[in-house]
Design a protein around this motif. Sequence first.
Motif, PDB file in Angstrom:
ATOM      1  N   GLY A 118       0.807  -1.216   0.000  1.00 36.43           N
ATOM      2  CA  GLY A 118       0.000   0.000   0.000  1.00 36.43           C
ATOM      3  C   GLY A 118       0.836   1.260   0.000  1.00 36.43           C
ATOM      4  O   GLY A 118       0.511   2.237  -0.683  1.00 36.43           O
ATOM      5  N   SER A 119       1.928   1.273   0.761  1.00 32.41           N
ATOM      6  CA  SER A 119       2.768   2.466   0.793  1.00 32.41           C
ATOM      7  C   SER A 119       3.425   2.715  -0.562  1.00 32.41           C
ATOM      8  O   SER A 119       3.615   3.865  -0.969  1.00 32.41           O
ATOM      9  N   LEU A 120       3.752   1.637  -1.279  1.00 30.16           N
ATOM     10  CA  LEU A 120       4.347   1.812  -2.600  1.00 30.16           C
ATOM     11  C   LEU A 120       3.346   2.395  -3.591  1.00 30.16           C
ATOM     12  O   LEU A 120       3.679   3.237  -4.416  1.00 30.16           O
ATOM     13  N   VAL A 121       2.103   1.936  -3.498  1.00 29.83           N
ATOM     14  CA  VAL A 121       1.073   2.478  -4.381  1.00 29.83           C
ATOM     15  C   VAL A 121       0.868   3.962  -4.101  1.00 29.83           C
ATOM     16  O   VAL A 121       0.789   4.793  -5.011  1.00 29.83           O
ATOM     17  N   ARG A 122       0.796   4.325  -2.819  1.00 25.35           N
ATOM     18  CA  ARG A 122       0.602   5.738  -2.483  1.00 25.35           C
ATOM     19  C   ARG A 122       1.821   6.569  -2.878  1.00 25.35           C
ATOM     20  O   ARG A 122       1.701   7.717  -3.297  1.00 25.35           O
ATOM     21  N   HIS A 194      12.591  15.029   0.127  1.00 23.24           N
ATOM     22  CA  HIS A 194      12.035  14.625  -1.159  1.00 23.24           C
ATOM     23  C   HIS A 194      11.806  13.121  -1.201  1.00 23.24           C
ATOM     24  O   HIS A 194      10.752  12.650  -1.675  1.00 23.24           O
ATOM     25  N   VAL A 195      12.776  12.355  -0.732  1.00 22.42           N
ATOM     26  CA  VAL A 195      12.629  10.897  -0.725  1.00 22.42           C
ATOM     27  C   VAL A 195      11.450  10.476   0.146  1.00 22.42           C
ATOM     28  O   VAL A 195      10.641   9.625  -0.232  1.00 22.42           O
ATOM     29  N   ALA A 196      11.351  11.094   1.338  1.00 21.19           N
ATOM     30  CA  ALA A 196      10.222  10.768   2.221  1.00 21.19           C
ATOM     31  C   ALA A 196       8.899  11.158   1.582  1.00 21.19           C
ATOM     32  O   ALA A 196       7.891  10.437   1.706  1.00 21.19           O
ATOM     33  N   SER A 197       8.878  12.283   0.895  1.00 24.05           N
ATOM     34  CA  SER A 197       7.649  12.725   0.252  1.00 24.05           C
ATOM     35  C   SER A 197       7.227  11.767  -0.849  1.00 24.05           C
ATOM     36  O   SER A 197       6.039  11.484  -1.035  1.00 24.05           O
ATOM     37  N   VAL A 198       8.201  11.259  -1.580  1.00 24.27           N
ATOM     38  CA  VAL A 198       7.889  10.267  -2.607  1.00 24.27           C
ATOM     39  C   VAL A 198       7.367   8.981  -1.965  1.00 24.27           C
ATOM     40  O   VAL A 198       6.376   8.391  -2.404  1.00 24.27           O
ATOM     41  N   ARG A 199       8.011   8.563  -0.906  1.00 18.95           N
ATOM     42  CA  ARG A 199       7.629   7.306  -0.255  1.00 18.95           C
ATOM     43  C   ARG A 199       6.217   7.367   0.305  1.00 18.95           C
ATOM     44  O   ARG A 199       5.463   6.394   0.197  1.00 18.95           O
ATOM     45  N   TYR A 200       5.852   8.502   0.901  1.00 15.14           N
ATOM     46  CA  TYR A 200       4.547   8.586   1.560  1.00 15.14           C
ATOM     47  C   TYR A 200       3.526   9.399   0.757  1.00 15.14           C
ATOM     48  O   TYR A 200       2.474   9.748   1.279  1.00 15.14           O
ATOM     49  N   ALA A 201       3.850   9.670  -0.495  1.00 16.08           N
ATOM     50  CA  ALA A 201       2.926  10.378  -1.387  1.00 16.08           C
ATOM     51  C   ALA A 201       2.589  11.772  -0.863  1.00 16.08           C
ATOM     52  O   ALA A 201       1.457  12.234  -0.979  1.00 16.08           O
ATOM     53  N   TRP A 202       3.579  12.448  -0.277  1.00 12.81           N
ATOM     54  CA  TRP A 202       3.391  13.839   0.126  1.00 12.81           C
ATOM     55  C   TRP A 202       3.653  14.736  -1.076  1.00 12.81           C
ATOM     56  O   TRP A 202       4.467  14.418  -1.952  1.00 12.81           O
ATOM     57  N   ASN A 203       3.014  15.859  -1.098  1.00  7.08           N
ATOM     58  CA  ASN A 203       3.254  16.855  -2.138  1.00  7.08           C
ATOM     59  C   ASN A 203       4.343  17.801  -1.627  1.00  7.08           C
ATOM     60  O   ASN A 203       4.079  18.691  -0.819  1.00  7.08           O
ATOM     61  N   PHE A 204       5.565  17.604  -2.104  1.00  5.85           N
ATOM     62  CA  PHE A 204       6.734  18.287  -1.547  1.00  5.85           C
ATOM     63  C   PHE A 204       6.995  19.606  -2.275  1.00  5.85           C
ATOM     64  O   PHE A 204       6.913  19.692  -3.500  1.00  5.85           O
TER      65      PHE A 204
END
Length: 649
Positions: A118-122, A194-204
């Motif tokens: 699920g985290s990868l999809v998000r 940026h990496v964390a934002s990509v991982r958790y689907a945050w808009n960075f």
Amino acid sequence: MMKDWFGVVFGNRTTGWRTMHGDVRVSNSDATACACPNSSMEARIHRILMNPDPGFAAGPFLTFAEHLPKPASMQPQCVFLWSIALLMWANKLAKHLSQSPLLHGKRARESLLLEEVGSLVRTSEGIVRQARMDREAGCNSRFSDQLKMLAQTVQQELSSSQDDRTPLLRQLVPSQSVRVMSLLCGTLDPEPMHVASVRYAWNFHKVQPEDPGRKNDPGNFAGCMRGYERLLRAELPNYDVALLWSPLSQWDPDPDRRDAKFKDMNARAISMDLLRDSIIGFPSMAYVNGKLKWIWPVRRVRWQYWKLLYSEGPTGYAGTANDCYLGESTSATRLVTANVIRHSLPTEGSAWLSALDLAALRIHGKSSVQTCPQPHLLEHNWLPWVRLGERFAVSHQVEAARWVADSAEPHIFCLVLSSELARRLVTFHGLVTPWCFRRSLHVAIENLTRWWQAQNPGQNAMAPLAGSFWTIIRGSKPMPWDHDADLLFVSRSQFHFQAEFPNIAAALGALRCTIRKGKPVPDDGLFTSEVSCAMPDGVVVVIDVFWQDGAKESLIREWAQRHVVFEVPFLGVTASIDYEVVSNFLNPADGVTSVARKLVRAKQDLYGTRLIPLQCFEEGHNACLPDCRSKPDLCEFDDKFVLVDSWLL
């Protein structure tokens, strides 16, 4: 499916795939508009994904990092390669994990899928957002829609083969996730965020400081707060929770601890949206004078009577909730709901975090801001960096602020500069007289009294009249709703005001005061005047001063010699009052004591003003007078915080 996905990115074929909802197709024109010009990347990612065991233990980011540039350094069109890679990784990982006998139980299987797949999809969806294809690359918006459909396809394929699936799997659908916007400003390397934002689907967003050289509120911290405020107001419809990272922080050098902190923040962001929390912050450590010190950010906030005070509570926190500590403020790095930002008042400067604190206070009440002990950060205290700027002062009606309790002087920005405006705020709005005006009034009374007494020491005295007399009886300071004063400058020696007027005007000019003659009161041996004093902070106060003069001057002089003998402290000077007046007040001849109720002259109708019990006509203002209508004989402010010089520290 994998070939179709490559075709979408590189624009080299018309693609189509079948989902549970039927066929989905993308035309050549749509694909070409979003094509990645670097086709050599296709072979790299294809080679990794064709491997039946691409190294799941290392994780997708480490595996692909050897073959793909970091997302931040790629062209917007090519960033989608990471999205495709993560979606395929999720698909392969699900198939790999489903073979384990440990996952035969549906709860165990779904818990793992929610955590890993699920985290990868998000995250994949977050990359779609991050690339901003529609605006930066001119990409047809349908392309973004197709990738979102692919993410849903992965979820459907994972769940469709399971007859005993439960509603938990619905959490894998990206559209149901909490929208988090992460912001970073300052000199920190943006890559970890940026990496964390990509991982958790945050808009960075990497924010640049705005106008760091602005007069009266300079520096990168103030500039970053201006940038945060502008961006978050503009993007309000596009997020549920904002993660603000302090420009006064540094990254934890341990990547595992850093990743754990991001993971915890993501979980708290999701819980905030569900529990309708307002603000969540974190304790920190920072080097202070070469030593690593613990920083506990929980603060009490008092916003009242034109003042703002941040202070530490007696026990460090007001209570607990959700394993966090409660107060009215927390660290600069914080999670904030969009609702709090929506209700925050304009600031445009370093005090913007205070605007968020006060918005949470208005919406949720006291002790609604949480400080959660995990994770702790490497971050300096933000409070010493705050300044009281014009926009914050106006929008929050604050003239004096202390963000650091042990600071020598408060930050000051005076809003009310004229006596007429001060009078109207009391009379028409039922507010405490503004802080700056009261402070200036006190200073002017002291300066004029000292000057007069110094002209003839031991002979000249100041005697308060009218309302100022009742102030003397009830205490040593003007009342919080006083906006003027009535003083009698009397001498036990012969003195004629009009004869001395030129000398008086010149002497008062040195005090930045001007005097205007009033009218004679011949029967009483007095002459009225109005003294206006311009203070260094721009405030102009007006004081009514009475002088002995005229044919009956001797009456006032003899009265002063006989009766003005009772000395009392008044502000920082000594005042004299008539002993007989006080005696008659305390022991009236008729035996009926006349008590002085707390009354304010307020406008009631079109016919003028009258004295009424204290009350406020501006509901919600921080400087409201207490409501004394129901019990006018039993009425008092909660404590001394209303006084000009009181901060209750």
